[in-house]
Design an enzyme around this catalytic site. Structure first.
Site, mmCIF file in Angstrom:
data_model
loop_
_atom_site.group_PDB
_atom_site.id
_atom_site.type_symbol
_atom_site.label_atom_id
_atom_site.label_comp_id
_atom_site.label_asym_id
_atom_site.label_seq_id
_atom_site.Cartn_x
_atom_site.Cartn_y
_atom_site.Cartn_z
ATOM 1 N N GLN A 1 -2.900 3.076 5.376
ATOM 2 C CA GLN A 1 -3.751 2.329 4.417
ATOM 3 C C GLN A 1 -3.716 0.868 5.086
ATOM 4 O OE1 GLN A 1 -2.142 3.526 0.686
ATOM 5 N NE2 GLN A 1 -4.259 3.680 -0.059
ATOM 6 N N VAL B 1 0.747 -1.145 -0.050
ATOM 7 C CA VAL B 1 0.078 0.108 0.113
ATOM 8 C C VAL B 1 1.051 1.298 0.081
ATOM 9 C CG1 VAL B 1 -2.026 -0.985 0.923
ATOM 10 C CG2 VAL B 1 -0.128 -0.073 2.480
ATOM 11 N N SER B 2 0.355 2.483 -0.350
ATOM 12 C CA SER B 2 1.207 3.500 -0.652
ATOM 13 C C SER B 2 1.511 4.365 0.563
ATOM 14 C CB SER B 2 0.528 4.547 -1.630
ATOM 15 O OG SER B 2 0.455 3.784 -2.850
ATOM 16 N N THR B 3 0.389 4.444 1.771
ATOM 17 C CA THR B 3 0.869 5.085 2.853
ATOM 18 C C THR B 3 0.789 4.199 4.130
ATOM 19 O OG1 THR B 3 -1.554 5.802 3.178
ATOM 20 C CG2 THR B 3 -0.177 7.136 1.724
ATOM 21 N N THR C 1 5.233 4.138 -1.373
ATOM 22 C CA THR C 1 4.692 4.538 -2.229
ATOM 23 C C THR C 1 5.341 3.824 -3.708
ATOM 24 O OG1 THR C 1 4.523 6.494 -3.869
ATOM 25 C CG2 THR C 1 6.499 6.521 -2.484
#
Length: 197
Positions: A16, A11-13, A39
């Protein structure tokens, strides 16, 4: 030698959740999952790098979707091409892609053709640049990898005593050079086997 099924979830962050991806990978039946919250635009993703170091011919990488893997189309193409050359299968659950099925093989063929086209353009431009430089009295170009170092790298790879990064560092060659050499070796072996049948 056992072939392993590895899962990769990203996941990017930090906010999440990875749970949905992990559930899907566990349902598929992976042996080990690599997860990270980073990211996709980052060039170096520690867990993906660890996964790549563990991969051996015959292993499988399972992802929830292609967007979890590649930073960009170009990055995804390079990764798929490298794994294909290494003999590693990729399964993407969302897109229902399996690189060992006819549809999956077609995808890899199309992606490889696009990559080859891109490389041809780069080679053409490089040649034009070198010719232009020679006309101006300058020489250039990247030196070829030492054949002895490439052979040593292949032996270390098959010995399974070092990671890919360690092998390339010891032998002073790039991962791309090692993957190309392994793919060429497999083609030679397959060719010899077909002529003796």
């Amino acid at each position: 030698m056992k072939n392993y099924i590895f899962g990769y979830a990203r996941v990017s962050t930090q906010d999440q959740e990875l749970a949905r991806q992990i559930d899907a990978l566990e349902k598929y039946g992976v042996d080990q999952i690599f997860t990270e919250k980073i990211t996709g635009t980052k060039a170096h993703r520690p867990q993906l790098d660890k996964l790549k170091d563990k991969l051996r011919e015959g292993d499988t990488v399972v992802i929830e979707s292609l967007s979890r893997l590649g930073r960009s189309t170009k990055d995804l193409l390079a990764l798929l091409e490298a794994w294909n050359g290494q003999g590693v299968k990729l399964v993407s659950l969302k897109e229902q892609i399996d690189t060992t099925t006819p549809t999956g093989k077609l995808l890899v063929t199309v992606l490889s053709a696009l990559s080859q086209f891109e490389r041809d353009i780069i080679v053409q431009r490089t040649k034009e640049g070198l010719e232009s430089a020679r006309r101006r009295g300058r020489n250039g170009g990247r030196p070829k990898a030492d054949p002895g170092n490439v052979k040593k790298a292949i032996k270390l790879y098959h010995a399974q005593t070092h990671s890919i990064k360690e092998i390339t560092a010891i032998c002073g060659i790039s991962q791309a050079t090692l993957y190309r050499a392994l793919a060429a070796q497999r083609e030679t072996t397959a060719s010899k086997a077909s002529t003796t049948e």
